[in-house]
Scaffold this active site. Structure first.
Site, mmCIF file in Angstrom:
data_model
loop_
_atom_site.group_PDB
_atom_site.id
_atom_site.type_symbol
_atom_site.label_atom_id
_atom_site.label_comp_id
_atom_site.label_asym_id
_atom_site.label_seq_id
_atom_site.Cartn_x
_atom_site.Cartn_y
_atom_site.Cartn_z
ATOM 1 N N ARG A 31 0.846 -1.185 0.000
ATOM 2 C CA ARG A 31 0.000 0.000 0.000
ATOM 3 C C ARG A 31 0.879 1.232 0.000
ATOM 4 O O ARG A 31 1.761 1.370 0.847
ATOM 5 C CB ARG A 31 -0.869 -0.052 1.271
ATOM 6 C CG ARG A 31 -1.964 0.949 1.320
ATOM 7 C CD ARG A 31 -2.829 0.722 2.543
ATOM 8 N NE ARG A 31 -2.256 1.249 3.766
ATOM 9 C CZ ARG A 31 -2.947 1.760 4.770
ATOM 10 N NH1 ARG A 31 -4.269 1.779 4.702
ATOM 11 N NH2 ARG A 31 -2.365 2.218 5.839
ATOM 12 N N THR A 33 -0.994 7.632 -1.168
ATOM 13 C CA THR A 33 -2.261 7.499 -1.906
ATOM 14 C C THR A 33 -3.153 6.413 -1.302
ATOM 15 O O THR A 33 -4.346 6.358 -1.588
ATOM 16 C CB THR A 33 -1.988 7.102 -3.365
ATOM 17 O OG1 THR A 33 -1.377 5.799 -3.366
ATOM 18 C CG2 THR A 33 -1.053 8.095 -4.051
ATOM 19 N N ASP A 90 1.244 -0.830 12.561
ATOM 20 C CA ASP A 90 1.582 -1.464 11.284
ATOM 21 C C ASP A 90 1.918 -2.933 11.532
ATOM 22 O O ASP A 90 2.960 -3.254 12.107
ATOM 23 C CB ASP A 90 2.776 -0.736 10.640
ATOM 24 C CG ASP A 90 3.009 -1.221 9.220
ATOM 25 O OD1 ASP A 90 3.187 -2.443 9.032
ATOM 26 O OD2 ASP A 90 3.002 -0.388 8.302
ATOM 27 N N ASP A 138 5.292 -4.313 10.024
ATOM 28 C CA ASP A 138 6.467 -3.790 10.731
ATOM 29 C C ASP A 138 6.628 -4.458 12.097
ATOM 30 O O ASP A 138 7.744 -4.797 12.508
ATOM 31 C CB ASP A 138 6.351 -2.272 10.925
ATOM 32 C CG ASP A 138 6.609 -1.510 9.642
ATOM 33 O OD1 ASP A 138 7.087 -2.122 8.664
ATOM 34 O OD2 ASP A 138 6.332 -0.295 9.615
HETATM 35 C C1 PRP Z 1 -0.978 -3.617 5.108
HETATM 36 C C2 PRP Z 1 -1.853 -4.798 5.494
HETATM 37 C C3 PRP Z 1 -2.804 -4.887 4.338
HETATM 38 C C4 PRP Z 1 -2.974 -3.438 3.947
HETATM 39 C C5 PRP Z 1 -4.294 -2.979 4.466
HETATM 40 O O1 PRP Z 1 -0.001 -4.012 4.223
HETATM 41 O O2 PRP Z 1 -1.148 -5.970 5.709
HETATM 42 O O3 PRP Z 1 -2.315 -5.656 3.252
HETATM 43 O O4 PRP Z 1 -1.915 -2.706 4.561
HETATM 44 O O5 PRP Z 1 -4.574 -1.701 4.071
HETATM 45 P P1 PRP Z 1 -5.778 -1.336 3.092
HETATM 46 O O6 PRP Z 1 -6.967 -2.109 3.550
HETATM 47 O O7 PRP Z 1 -5.936 0.135 3.283
HETATM 48 O O8 PRP Z 1 -5.370 -1.684 1.698
HETATM 49 P P2 PRP Z 1 1.142 -3.033 3.671
HETATM 50 O O9 PRP Z 1 0.728 -2.467 2.344
HETATM 51 O O10 PRP Z 1 1.524 -2.055 4.735
HETATM 52 O O11 PRP Z 1 2.334 -3.998 3.331
HETATM 53 P P3 PRP Z 1 3.150 -5.028 4.234
HETATM 54 O O12 PRP Z 1 2.240 -6.190 4.487
HETATM 55 O O13 PRP Z 1 4.298 -5.381 3.347
HETATM 56 O O14 PRP Z 1 3.593 -4.349 5.512
HETATM 57 N N1 URA Z 2 -1.991 -1.687 7.636
HETATM 58 C C1 URA Z 2 -1.561 -1.944 8.890
HETATM 59 O O1 URA Z 2 -0.610 -2.713 9.084
HETATM 60 N N2 URA Z 2 -2.189 -1.335 9.906
HETATM 61 C C2 URA Z 2 -3.232 -0.497 9.719
HETATM 62 O O2 URA Z 2 -3.769 0.024 10.715
HETATM 63 C C3 URA Z 2 -3.667 -0.246 8.420
HETATM 64 C C4 URA Z 2 -3.032 -0.867 7.379
#
Ligand code: PRP
Ligand code: URA
Length: 209
Positions: free
Chosen positions: A105, A109, A200, A203
């Site tokens: 994500r 944006t 997050d 993370d």
């Molecule tokens: C996070 C989470 C979802 C997404 C949710 O992933 O694991 O995939 O955000 O957000 P949304 O519903 O607004 O799309 P991220 O893109 O941070 O990647 P990661 O899993 O690599 O940390």
């Molecule tokens: N992705 C995350 O990991 N946490 C949030 O709260 C939203 C998106």
């Protein structure tokens, strides 16, 4: 909220595990264990309506009818945070297929970008899409469309926390999807994080602060 599409696993153990996942003081090592345990609870619920087949086995005492799962299951974690949920699914269902969707994500944006896809055949399978956080719903909606385009008919998102905004968006774009979650939180803050949420997930799982 479309109640018939969403199952909130209202179990004391789910609440107990989620409490420590939310706690900002929980370190990655324990975080991974908690995520795995909570996912086991969620997968039990997500697989409750799988069809079964009846067979006969011989116990040490006598022949008896038994039931087994009657449909192939494919788990698809959304990279990378969904990886924290995969081992729970493969431990409970060792002969499942596993696919991967790589999405990230954009922090400004909030739109997901695809960087990887590989999955076994989804024909006639029950597909469990694994992603811990349903925030805006952009990532889950993108992944669900990808899986539908590749033949997924029976599709369930297993997530740890869902925001109402994400539920709305996902069920609008994919009215047949089921969502199994441990909790529906209050909503999103102005940078797209779930409130109260847990921060997050990726993370915290992998220690990338
Ligand atoms: C996070 C989470 C979802 C997404 C949710 O992933 O694991 O995939 O955000 O957000 P949304 O519903 O607004 O799309 P991220 O893109 O941070 O990647 P990661 O899993 O690599 O940390
Ligand atoms: N992705 C995350 O990991 N946490 C949030 O709260 C939203 C998106």
């Amino acid at each position: 909220m479309p109640q018939d599409r969403v199952t909130v696993v209202d179990h004391p153990l789910a609440g107990h595990l989620l409490a420590d996942l939310r706690d900002a003081g929980t370190e990655p090592e324990r975080y991974r264990t908690l995520a795995e345990r909570l996912t086991s609870v969620l997968v039990l619920e997500a697989t409750r309506s799988l069809p079964t087949v009846t067979e006969t086995v011989q116990t040490p005492i006598t022949a008896t009818e038994v039931t087994r799962i009657g449909r192939h299951v494919v788990a698809v974690p959304i990279l990378r945070a969904g990886l924290g949920m995969l081992s729970a699914a493969t431990d409970l269902l060792p002969d499942i297929g596993v696919g991967y969707v790589g999405l990230e994500r954009n922090e400004e944006t909030l739109q997901p970008t695809e960087y990887y896809y590989k999955a076994p055949s989804l024909d006639d399978a029950s597909v469990l899409l694994l992603d811990p956080m349903l925030a805006t719903g952009g990532s889950a909606a993108f992944a669900a469309k990808l899986l539908r385009d590749r033949g997924a008919t029976d599709l369930t998102l297993v997530c740890i926390i869902a925001a109402p905004e994400g539920i709305e968006r996902l069920t609008q774009s994919d009215p047949d999807i089921r969502i199994v979650t441990a909790c529906v939180d209050e909503g999103l803050n102005d940078v797209g994080y779930i409130v109260p949420g847990l921060g997050d997930f990726g993370d915290r799982l992998f220690g990338t602060f």
